[in-house]
Design a protein around this motif. Structure first.
Motif, PDB file in Angstrom:
ATOM      1  N   GLY A 149     -82.353  45.031  17.315  1.00 36.96           N
ATOM      2  CA  GLY A 149     -83.627  45.615  16.925  1.00 36.96           C
ATOM      3  C   GLY A 149     -84.746  45.039  17.772  1.00 36.96           C
ATOM      4  O   GLY A 149     -84.608  43.961  18.339  1.00 36.96           O
ATOM      5  N   GLY A 150     -85.845  45.771  17.859  1.00 41.25           N
ATOM      6  CA  GLY A 150     -86.951  45.299  18.666  1.00 41.25           C
ATOM      7  C   GLY A 150     -88.209  46.093  18.410  1.00 41.25           C
ATOM      8  O   GLY A 150     -88.297  46.870  17.458  1.00 41.25           O
ATOM      9  N   HIS A 151     -89.178  45.909  19.290  1.00 39.51           N
ATOM     10  CA  HIS A 151     -90.479  46.532  19.200  1.00 39.51           C
ATOM     11  C   HIS A 151     -90.533  47.678  20.208  1.00 39.51           C
ATOM     12  O   HIS A 151     -89.827  47.660  21.224  1.00 39.51           O
ATOM     13  N   LYS A 185     -91.809  55.440  14.506  1.00 41.69           N
ATOM     14  CA  LYS A 185     -91.705  56.286  13.311  1.00 41.69           C
ATOM     15  C   LYS A 185     -90.986  55.579  12.156  1.00 41.69           C
ATOM     16  O   LYS A 185     -90.949  56.103  11.036  1.00 41.69           O
ATOM     17  N   SER A 186     -90.416  54.422  12.428  1.00 42.87           N
ATOM     18  CA  SER A 186     -89.669  53.690  11.398  1.00 42.87           C
ATOM     19  C   SER A 186     -90.642  53.036  10.421  1.00 42.87           C
ATOM     20  O   SER A 186     -91.834  52.875  10.719  1.00 42.87           O
ATOM     21  N   PRO A 187     -90.168  52.636   9.223  1.00 47.57           N
ATOM     22  CA  PRO A 187     -91.041  51.944   8.270  1.00 47.57           C
ATOM     23  C   PRO A 187     -91.695  50.708   8.880  1.00 47.57           C
ATOM     24  O   PRO A 187     -92.879  50.447   8.656  1.00 47.57           O
ATOM     25  N   GLN A 188     -90.921  49.954   9.661  1.00 46.16           N
ATOM     26  CA  GLN A 188     -91.467  48.758  10.298  1.00 46.16           C
ATOM     27  C   GLN A 188     -92.570  49.117  11.287  1.00 46.16           C
ATOM     28  O   GLN A 188     -93.634  48.511  11.312  1.00 46.16           O
ATOM     29  N   GLY A 189     -92.318  50.120  12.114  1.00 51.08           N
ATOM     30  CA  GLY A 189     -93.307  50.531  13.095  1.00 51.08           C
ATOM     31  C   GLY A 189     -94.555  51.106  12.460  1.00 51.08           C
ATOM     32  O   GLY A 189     -95.673  50.858  12.929  1.00 51.08           O
ATOM     33  N   VAL A 210     -98.658  43.762  26.376  1.00 48.76           N
ATOM     34  CA  VAL A 210     -98.330  43.445  24.993  1.00 48.76           C
ATOM     35  C   VAL A 210     -97.009  42.700  24.926  1.00 48.76           C
ATOM     36  O   VAL A 210     -96.015  43.134  25.500  1.00 48.76           O
ATOM     37  N   VAL A 211     -96.989  41.556  24.229  1.00 50.71           N
ATOM     38  CA  VAL A 211     -95.752  40.826  23.996  1.00 50.71           C
ATOM     39  C   VAL A 211     -95.610  40.662  22.496  1.00 50.71           C
ATOM     40  O   VAL A 211     -96.373  39.925  21.879  1.00 50.71           O
ATOM     41  N   PRO A 212     -94.708  41.371  21.837  1.00 45.98           N
ATOM     42  CA  PRO A 212     -94.558  41.292  20.384  1.00 45.98           C
ATOM     43  C   PRO A 212     -94.162  39.907  19.938  1.00 45.98           C
ATOM     44  O   PRO A 212     -93.454  39.184  20.633  1.00 45.98           O
ATOM     45  N   LYS A 213     -94.632  39.532  18.747  1.00 50.39           N
ATOM     46  CA  LYS A 213     -94.281  38.218  18.186  1.00 50.39           C
ATOM     47  C   LYS A 213     -92.872  38.241  17.642  1.00 50.39           C
ATOM     48  O   LYS A 213     -92.359  39.276  17.237  1.00 50.39           O
ATOM     49  N   GLU A 214     -92.273  37.057  17.610  1.00 50.55           N
ATOM     50  CA  GLU A 214     -90.931  36.952  17.050  1.00 50.55           C
ATOM     51  C   GLU A 214     -90.959  37.263  15.570  1.00 50.55           C
ATOM     52  O   GLU A 214     -91.881  36.869  14.851  1.00 50.55           O
ATOM     53  N   GLY A 215     -89.860  37.884  15.087  1.00 50.53           N
ATOM     54  CA  GLY A 215     -89.704  38.118  13.663  1.00 50.53           C
ATOM     55  C   GLY A 215     -90.511  39.266  13.171  1.00 50.53           C
ATOM     56  O   GLY A 215     -90.644  39.462  11.991  1.00 50.53           O
TER      57      GLY A 215
END
Length: 375
Positions: free
Chosen positions: A287-289, A321-325, A370-375
């Motif tokens: 999984g990722g960003h 489009k996911s809940p997380q996103g 942009v560098v997404p944070k861990e977790g």
């Protein structure tokens, strides 16, 4: 409530705005707060250890520390441990109350709400120079024993502080030494980053050596070693260092950052670029960003694997489009345009992607940075 507070009134002459280790303090400010759960102590009970744990609902590390703090409270409150959760740096008492209610027995100690700019901030946080949370003040017999991250308060430390005497002194000395090393390690890491920004390899090597001596077990060492090897142009060794990151919890960010640097590394051989691409693809299997999937798509495209690039671009769209996103507020449209371009056989420039992102979300940072944070 589990705790009943006895009374011990301290002299009125004690300083009100000195909250660093060794300072004498009163609980007066606590009596001025709004209590979500429990009540304020009117005085410090003799021999009891008070942990004032500063937190906020928006603070991920704070929330992660709550189970540990609650376990300490449950185990040691009858032996003299007093825990007070002080919500700081946010407004909205109802929001805080709902959070505490949801935690239930998982946050069973007293909790106070202060609000932004509240009395606890002005009389405790600012005088102590606190700039980040979670942060715990540990008080005993009217004196601040130490200030620390709550996760450093192990069962052994709490038992030693409750026991007092030599055990207390040894525990405090141990934490102070750990904090000193952490501070020095932070300086060495900062020096490394500054040297890396200037491409000053000798300075990077010196800072890396300092950090390795201070903290041989630091999780940052493998990441900095990779940067150092890249800076020195030792590509074969860099590939080996990259492979060793697989079990490092910070690997996702490191691999993403390295992937985004490749455009500024014209001397990097194709074998290294393939290694970075493979490592990023492996990381993103879990999984990722959206930005990570887009970065992977660009690398795959540059290496000639256009079908894989198109698939990665579609995953970026799916993520938005996911809940997380959806919770992040990252718009779908820019990533759809990116994916559509690849389907047409075109690779959009960073400027084009940034333009699409600005149109959809005017306050966004450029996608390429942009560098997404861990977790």
């Amino acid at each position: 409530m589990k705790t009943t507070y006895a009374s011990l009134f301290l002299a009125a002459s004690l300083p009100a705005l000195a909250q660093k280790a060794g300072d004498q303090v009163t609980p007066e400010a606590l009596g001025k707060l709004e209590w979500v759960q429990g009540t304020a102590p009117t005085a410090w009970e003799p021999g009891k250890v008070y942990v004032l744990e500063c937190w906020a609902t928006w603070c991920g590390p704070c929330i992660a520390a709550i189970p540990h703090v609650d376990e300490l409270y449950d185990k040691y409150q009858e032996k003299g441990l007093r825990v007070i959760g002080v919500n700081v740096w946010e407004d909205g008492k109802d929001k805080v109350a709902d959070f505490v209610k949801t935690k239930g027995d998982g946050m069973s100690y007293p909790v106070a709400y202060t609000g932004k700019g509240g009395v606890f901030e002005t009389e405790w946080l600012k005088p102590a120079g606190v700039r980040g949370i979670p942060h715990a003040f540990v008080v005993k017999d009217g004196k601040v024993l130490l200030t620390t991250h709550p996760m450093q308060l192990s069962e052994a430390v709490i038992e030693a502080l409750l026991a007092g005497g030599d055990a207390e002194t040894k525990a405090l000395d141990g934490i102070k030494e750990a904090q000193r090393k952490q501070e020095e390690s932070g300086k060495a890491t900062q020096a490394f980053r500054q040297a890396a920004a200037k491409k000053d390899v000798p300075a990077m090597e010196a800072a890396f050596a300092d950090l390795k001596k201070l903290d041989p077990e630091s999780r940052s060492l493998p990441l900095l070693e990779l940067d150092l090897l890249i800076g020195k142009g030792e590509w074969t060794a860099a590939e080996s260092a990259l492979a060793k990151l697989s079990d490092n919890p910070m690997a996702g960010m490191a691999v993403t950052t390295t992937a985004q640097k490749l455009k500024q590394l014209p001397d990097a051989p194709e074998s290294f670029r393939k290694a970075v691409t493979t490592s990023l693809a492996k990381q993103l299997e879990k999984g990722g960003h959206a930005v990570q999937f887009q970065t992977l798509a660009k690398l795959q495209w540059e290496l000639g694997d256009k079908d894989a690039a198109k698939a990665s671009a579609k995953r970026a769209v799916e993520w938005t489009k996911s809940p997380q996103g959806s919770k992040t507020g990252i718009p779908t449209a820019p990533f759809e345009k990116f994916s559509e371009a690849l389907e047409k056989g075109e690779m959009p420039s960073d400027e084009e992607m940034n333009g699409w992102l600005r149109e959809a979300m005017p306050n966004a940072r450029p996608a390429a940075k942009v560098v997404p944070k861990e977790g």
